[in-house]
Design an enzyme around this catalytic site. Structure first.
Site, PDB file in Angstrom:
ATOM      1  N   GLU A 101      23.373  24.902  27.067  1.00 45.41           N
ATOM      2  CA  GLU A 101      24.097  25.377  25.884  1.00 45.41           C
ATOM      3  C   GLU A 101      23.371  24.915  24.642  1.00 45.41           C
ATOM      4  O   GLU A 101      23.111  23.725  24.477  1.00 45.41           O
ATOM      5  CB  GLU A 101      25.486  24.776  25.865  1.00 45.41           C
ATOM      6  CG  GLU A 101      26.291  25.112  27.084  1.00 45.41           C
ATOM      7  CD  GLU A 101      27.615  24.392  27.024  1.00 45.41           C
ATOM      8  OE1 GLU A 101      28.183  24.270  25.931  1.00 45.41           O
ATOM      9  OE2 GLU A 101      28.053  23.932  28.078  1.00 45.41           O
ATOM     10  N   ASN A 121      24.815  30.116  25.364  1.00 46.77           N
ATOM     11  CA  ASN A 121      24.512  29.717  26.748  1.00 46.77           C
ATOM     12  C   ASN A 121      23.374  30.571  27.286  1.00 46.77           C
ATOM     13  O   ASN A 121      23.368  31.784  27.085  1.00 46.77           O
ATOM     14  CB  ASN A 121      25.732  29.937  27.647  1.00 46.77           C
ATOM     15  CG  ASN A 121      26.865  28.977  27.315  1.00 46.77           C
ATOM     16  OD1 ASN A 121      27.217  28.787  26.151  1.00 46.77           O
ATOM     17  ND2 ASN A 121      27.417  28.368  28.333  1.00 46.77           N
ATOM     18  N   THR A 172      28.169  27.382  20.850  1.00 48.48           N
ATOM     19  CA  THR A 172      26.917  27.220  21.579  1.00 48.48           C
ATOM     20  C   THR A 172      26.517  28.552  22.206  1.00 48.48           C
ATOM     21  O   THR A 172      27.367  29.331  22.615  1.00 48.48           O
ATOM     22  CB  THR A 172      27.033  26.154  22.708  1.00 48.48           C
ATOM     23  OG1 THR A 172      28.123  26.490  23.558  1.00 48.48           O
ATOM     24  CG2 THR A 172      27.219  24.766  22.168  1.00 48.48           C
TER      25      THR A 172
HETATM   26  C1  LIG Z   1      24.852  18.634  21.470  1.00 47.68           C
HETATM   27  C2  LIG Z   1      25.846  18.764  22.590  1.00 47.68           C
HETATM   28  C3  LIG Z   1      26.200  17.633  23.313  1.00 47.68           C
HETATM   29  C4  LIG Z   1      27.129  17.714  24.360  1.00 47.68           C
HETATM   30  N1  LIG Z   1      27.447  16.592  25.068  1.00 47.68           N
HETATM   31  C5  LIG Z   1      28.368  16.656  26.066  1.00 47.68           C
HETATM   32  C6  LIG Z   1      28.725  15.489  26.822  1.00 47.68           C
HETATM   33  O1  LIG Z   1      28.192  14.381  26.630  1.00 47.68           O
HETATM   34  N2  LIG Z   1      29.670  15.616  27.785  1.00 47.68           N
HETATM   35  C7  LIG Z   1      30.286  16.823  28.055  1.00 47.68           C
HETATM   36  O2  LIG Z   1      31.144  16.876  28.926  1.00 47.68           O
HETATM   37  N3  LIG Z   1      29.941  17.950  27.388  1.00 47.68           N
HETATM   38  C8  LIG Z   1      29.005  17.889  26.400  1.00 47.68           C
HETATM   39  N4  LIG Z   1      28.669  19.012  25.700  1.00 47.68           N
HETATM   40  C9  LIG Z   1      29.134  20.303  26.173  1.00 47.68           C
HETATM   41  C10 LIG Z   1      30.436  20.721  25.598  1.00 47.68           C
HETATM   42  O3  LIG Z   1      31.443  20.181  26.405  1.00 47.68           O
HETATM   43  C11 LIG Z   1      30.372  22.232  25.679  1.00 47.68           C
HETATM   44  O4  LIG Z   1      29.610  22.714  24.626  1.00 47.68           O
HETATM   45  C12 LIG Z   1      31.711  22.851  25.776  1.00 47.68           C
HETATM   46  O5  LIG Z   1      32.145  22.674  27.097  1.00 47.68           O
HETATM   47  C13 LIG Z   1      31.714  24.332  25.438  1.00 47.68           C
HETATM   48  O6  LIG Z   1      31.116  25.095  26.433  1.00 47.68           O
HETATM   49  P1  LIG Z   1      31.495  26.640  26.587  1.00 47.68           P
HETATM   50  O7  LIG Z   1      31.218  27.288  25.256  1.00 47.68           O
HETATM   51  O8  LIG Z   1      30.637  27.146  27.700  1.00 47.68           O
HETATM   52  O9  LIG Z   1      32.942  26.682  26.907  1.00 47.68           O
HETATM   53  C14 LIG Z   1      27.738  18.959  24.662  1.00 47.68           C
HETATM   54  C15 LIG Z   1      27.375  20.100  23.927  1.00 47.68           C
HETATM   55  C16 LIG Z   1      26.443  20.015  22.897  1.00 47.68           C
HETATM   56  C17 LIG Z   1      26.081  21.241  22.122  1.00 47.68           C
END
Ligand SMILES: Cc1cc2nc3c(=O)[nH]c(=O)nc-3n(C[C@H](O)[C@H](O)[C@H](O)COP(=O)(O)O)c2cc1C
Length: 184
Positions: free
Chosen positions: A122, A43, A41
């Site tokens: 993200e 950010n 992702t």
């Molecule tokens: C389409 C999508 C849906 C997501 N849904 C959730 C969710 O329902 N609950 C959650 O805790 N994180 C959700 N995330 C976030 C992920 O946990 C997050 O991308 C992950 O923590 C990586 O973040 P980082 O790259 O900053 O470490 C989602 C991310 C995306 C791209």
């Protein structure tokens, strides 16, 4: 395919969508998206988004985005709290193919699964990139809402739900009423 928390997607974007952002800088997240989830992702700082985004619920959205290379600055390396290093290349390795308008799913919220303290935005760009693009810029249009953010008991369940979000976004964005925003 519908899950209990899914919000029905209308046939065309309904108010407050579309929400078009200005140019946002891609910053460094916690790095779990690629490493742990296999779903990279980009950010962006919440403060760079238009005011109307503040009125949106937390959760998962879909839309279109376009990346831009940023003026090359001096090479910058950052170290995350977990010790991994992040190299900022400002998108200089992005190709013409990467710089097209591309479909995205995005998550805005606190990532309850990871207990984040601050709201993050993200964006998962549904496209295969050969290189990272920290420090590049992104402009995007939010066209609809898929579901609220949820907590999960396993990482696998979170990954499965994000894969379903991607399928839902692909389907919606390929319908003519949404696809036309690709050119706007
Ligand atoms: C389409 C999508 C849906 C997501 N849904 C959730 C969710 O329902 N609950 C959650 O805790 N994180 C959700 N995330 C976030 C992920 O946990 C997050 O991308 C992950 O923590 C990586 O973040 P980082 O790259 O900053 O470490 C989602 C991310 C995306 C791209």
């Amino acid at each position: 395919m519908a899950r209990p928390a899914d919000v029905p997607i209308p046939d065309s974007p309904e108010s407050p969508y579309p929400i078009k952002t200005g140019v946002c800088e891609i910053v460094c997240g916690f790095g779990r998206g690629s490493a742990e989830l296999g779903i990279p992702t980009a950010n962006v700082p919440f403060e760079e988004l238009p005011e109307s985004v503040g009125g949106l619920p937390l959760g998962v959205f879909f839309g279109f985005a376009r990346l831009q290379k940023s003026a090359p600055k001096e090479a910058r390396n950052m170290q995350r709290q977990d010790g991994t290093r992040v190299h900022f290349n400002y998108g200089q390795r992005l190709t013409d193919n990467d710089l097209r308008v591309l479909p995205v799913v995005l998550s805005m919220g606190l990532n309850p699964f990871y207990h984040n303290k601050a709201k993050t935005v993200e964006i998962h760009v549904m496209h295969k990139f050969d290189h990272d693009f920290y420090g590049a810029q992104i402009t995007f249009t939010i066209l609809g809402y898929i579901r609220p953010e949820l907590d999960y008991t396993t990482k696998e369940a979170l990954i499965e739900d994000i894969q379903t979000d991607i399928q839902i976004a692909e389907k919606a964005l390929s319908s003519p009423e949404y696809a036309k925003y690709q050119n706007l």
